[in-house]
Scaffold this active site. Structure first.
Site, mmCIF file in Angstrom:
data_model
loop_
_atom_site.group_PDB
_atom_site.id
_atom_site.type_symbol
_atom_site.label_atom_id
_atom_site.label_comp_id
_atom_site.label_asym_id
_atom_site.label_seq_id
_atom_site.Cartn_x
_atom_site.Cartn_y
_atom_site.Cartn_z
ATOM 1 N N GLY A 259 -66.394 8.145 14.745
ATOM 2 C CA GLY A 259 -67.264 8.897 15.927
ATOM 3 C C GLY A 259 -68.346 7.924 16.438
ATOM 4 O O GLY A 259 -69.169 8.730 17.052
ATOM 5 N N PRO A 302 -64.070 3.453 12.184
ATOM 6 C CA PRO A 302 -64.687 3.585 13.891
ATOM 7 C C PRO A 302 -63.136 3.317 14.692
ATOM 8 O O PRO A 302 -62.502 2.509 14.223
ATOM 9 C CB PRO A 302 -65.468 2.338 13.952
ATOM 10 C CG PRO A 302 -65.152 1.292 12.868
ATOM 11 C CD PRO A 302 -64.552 2.495 11.613
ATOM 12 N N GLY A 303 -63.119 4.069 15.538
ATOM 13 C CA GLY A 303 -61.874 3.839 16.725
ATOM 14 C C GLY A 303 -62.469 3.445 17.993
ATOM 15 O O GLY A 303 -62.296 2.128 18.258
ATOM 16 N N TYR A 344 -63.067 16.140 29.091
ATOM 17 C CA TYR A 344 -64.476 16.114 28.344
ATOM 18 C C TYR A 344 -65.590 16.006 29.504
ATOM 19 O O TYR A 344 -66.496 15.981 28.949
ATOM 20 C CB TYR A 344 -64.532 14.978 27.312
ATOM 21 C CG TYR A 344 -63.444 14.810 26.438
ATOM 22 C CD1 TYR A 344 -63.194 15.955 25.395
ATOM 23 C CD2 TYR A 344 -62.814 13.389 26.207
ATOM 24 C CE1 TYR A 344 -62.191 15.555 24.325
ATOM 25 C CE2 TYR A 344 -62.057 13.163 25.164
ATOM 26 C CZ TYR A 344 -61.612 14.325 24.503
ATOM 27 O OH TYR A 344 -60.580 13.963 23.209
ATOM 28 N N CYS A 371 -51.092 15.391 41.358
ATOM 29 C CA CYS A 371 -51.219 16.678 42.053
ATOM 30 C C CYS A 371 -51.894 17.728 41.316
ATOM 31 O O CYS A 371 -51.617 18.781 41.076
ATOM 32 C CB CYS A 371 -49.740 17.255 42.181
ATOM 33 S SG CYS A 371 -48.804 15.728 43.094
ATOM 34 N N TYR A 401 -58.881 5.963 23.881
ATOM 35 C CA TYR A 401 -58.505 7.286 24.247
ATOM 36 C C TYR A 401 -57.957 7.637 25.884
ATOM 37 O O TYR A 401 -58.389 8.550 26.136
ATOM 38 C CB TYR A 401 -59.382 8.136 23.870
ATOM 39 C CG TYR A 401 -59.983 8.335 22.592
ATOM 40 C CD1 TYR A 401 -58.922 8.789 21.388
ATOM 41 C CD2 TYR A 401 -61.258 7.814 21.968
ATOM 42 C CE1 TYR A 401 -59.218 8.973 20.338
ATOM 43 C CE2 TYR A 401 -61.400 7.698 20.627
ATOM 44 C CZ TYR A 401 -60.543 8.331 19.821
ATOM 45 O OH TYR A 401 -60.753 8.235 18.304
#
Ligand SMILES: *Cc1c(COP(=O)(O)O)cnc(C)c1O
Length: 444
Positions: A259, A302-303, A344, A371, A401
């Site tokens: 995070g 961690p990503g 988000y 569209c 992401y």
């Protein structure tokens, strides 16, 4: 591009602070990442395309290893996974956090040692558990009471599997409501407040083939402060002390998840791994001393902070439209390669590359080609007023992401991924073709 053209142009008053460290300015408004011109990548691989700076990914892995020499550092695969990324992360000595059989098998077939992996999931399909046990995943994180007996049965009476329990520490943090996972009112984890965490722990301890090695929590994503993590450690150590008192077991590991926030636009805050390490270590030592517990081995996951800032998305401008007071700049990608703005409401800082513009900047909205009126990549961003079809736009901090959440919407096909390193560009993942899409559609 010649060496002379690769020469950086000094004196350009623009901000590259959120770009990969290898980014350099080229003549005529160009940029190079990893020693490769982005305009050249757009030429060679077409657009939209995703560029991943191998040196930036590796450098970020090393910063974590240096900040946390005593901890397990696991890369969260869901941010972005490909076989090359698996190799880089492995070579840099990190572990891997996976949350599906797909991520797990891709990593194992790319040579990643399964014992350095942790499997997550709030609802693990039987097939995923079977794959994890067959491949020998290091730890499985239990997230619901019902999976305990199911997992124990799958392991079998003669088998053995290390497990952790995902606990909700009651700490709320994160960049958006949809990515806050540390409190009782969302789907992840078991609460110590209503006793479901303790009950699950009791059940696990009753299964001899499951070895409970520690606790896990993950409080949210895009968190820029150390304090929520320190608060989570304090609560988790409190729970470890209660488990020791109630069940006579001392847990050896504490995984505080990922995070860690990154800056998407210049001036935004990012979480500093060194400050995090200092804060976590201090709290862990103090809380364990107060509770009379040995200090558990820390793990972090961690990503985004590993791959996010290493990625750049390249788009070609297809249309420019003035409607009322607005300037819409439509590009050849959008919500199918990057759903994050729609999900988000995140903000990016796109930039014109590949030509110098002397025009004043004006406020524009960069939209995709899909569209949906909500297919907005970047609202209210400054771009040169003469932006026109054929221009190239680059979006930094595009490594996490985006492609991992990409969809097949409008059958556009997902963009390729190209790595850059020391002046070389290599294709990692090809552009999804109509043949790729059609091959699944067997017609019935
Ligand atoms: C998503 C997730 C991570 C990684 O989160 P980042 O924000 O990318 O660092 C780590 N651990 C768990 C359990 C997660 O669900």
């Amino acid at each position: 591009m010649t060496t002379a053209e690769l020469r950086a142009v000094p004196g350009v008053a623009d901000d590259l602070s959120v770009w990969p460290a290898s980014t350099t300015r080229l003549a005529h408004g160009g940029l190079a990442v990893g020693g490769v011109s982005l305009a050249e990548i757009a030429e060679r691989f077409d657009t939209p395309a995703y560029v991943l700076d191998e040196g930036e990914v590796r450098g970020r892995c090393r910063r974590y290893r240096d900040a946390f020499p005593e901890a397990h550092v696991l890369y969260a695969a869901k941010a972005f996974l490909s076989r090359a990324v698996v190799r880089w992360v492995d070579e840099e000595g990190l572990g891997l956090d996976v949350c599906s059989a797909g991520e797990l098998e891709l990593a194992v077939t790319a040579g990643f040692p399964p014992e350095r992996m942790v499997l997550h999931g709030n609802a693990k399909p039987p097939h995923d558990i079977e794959a994890a046990l067959r491949l020998g995943v290091g730890r499985i994180v239990i997230d619901s009471p019902s999976e305990i007996a199911r997992l124990a049965a799958a392991v079998g009476p003669g088998g053995h599997q290390k497990v952790m329990v995902r606990v909700v520490p009651g700490v709320s943090a994160g960049g958006h409501e949809k990515i806050r996972t540390g409190t009782d009112d969302q789907k992840f984890g078991l609460s110590p407040v209503d006793g479901s965490a303790q009950e699950a722990i009791g059940r696990i301890l009753g299964q001899p083939q499951l070895e409970l090695v520690g606790l896990h929590c993950h409080i949210g994503s895009q968190i820029a402060e150390v304090e929520p993590y320190v608060a989570a450690v304090r609560r988790m150590v409190g729970l470890m002390a209660r488990i020791r008192d109630g069940h006579r077991v001392t847990l050896r590991e504490l995984d505080v998840g990922g995070g860690h926030g990154v800056a998407y636009r210049p001036g935004e805050a990012a979480l500093d791994p060194t400050a995090l390490a200092r804060g976590l270590r201090t709290e862990l030592v103090a809380a364990c001393a107060a509770a009379g517990l040995p200090v558990p081995r820390l793990a972090i996951e961690p990503g985004r902070a590993i791959v996010g800032p290493a990625g750049v998305a390249l788009y070609r401008v297809l249309a420019v439209k003035h409607t009322g007071a607005r300037l819409f700049v439509a590009v050849d990608g959008g919500m199918s390669d990057n759903p994050r703005p729609a999900l988000y409401g995140v903000r990016y800082a796109p930039r014109l590359i590949g030509r110098a513009s002397a025009a004043d900047s004006r406020t524009a909205t960069v939209v995709g080609r899909h569209c949906e009126a909500g297919d907005v990549l970047a609202a209210d961003v400054p771009l040169p007023a003469d932006v026109r079809p054929g221009d190239l736009l680059a979006v930094p901090v595009a490594g996490a992401y985006q492609l991992s959440m990409a969809s097949g919407y409008n059958l556009v096909g997902r963009p390729p991924v190209v790595s850059v390193h020391e002046g070389r560009a290599r294709l990692l993942v090809w552009r999804e073709t109509l043949d790729d899409l059609r091959s699944r559609d067997v017609g019935g």
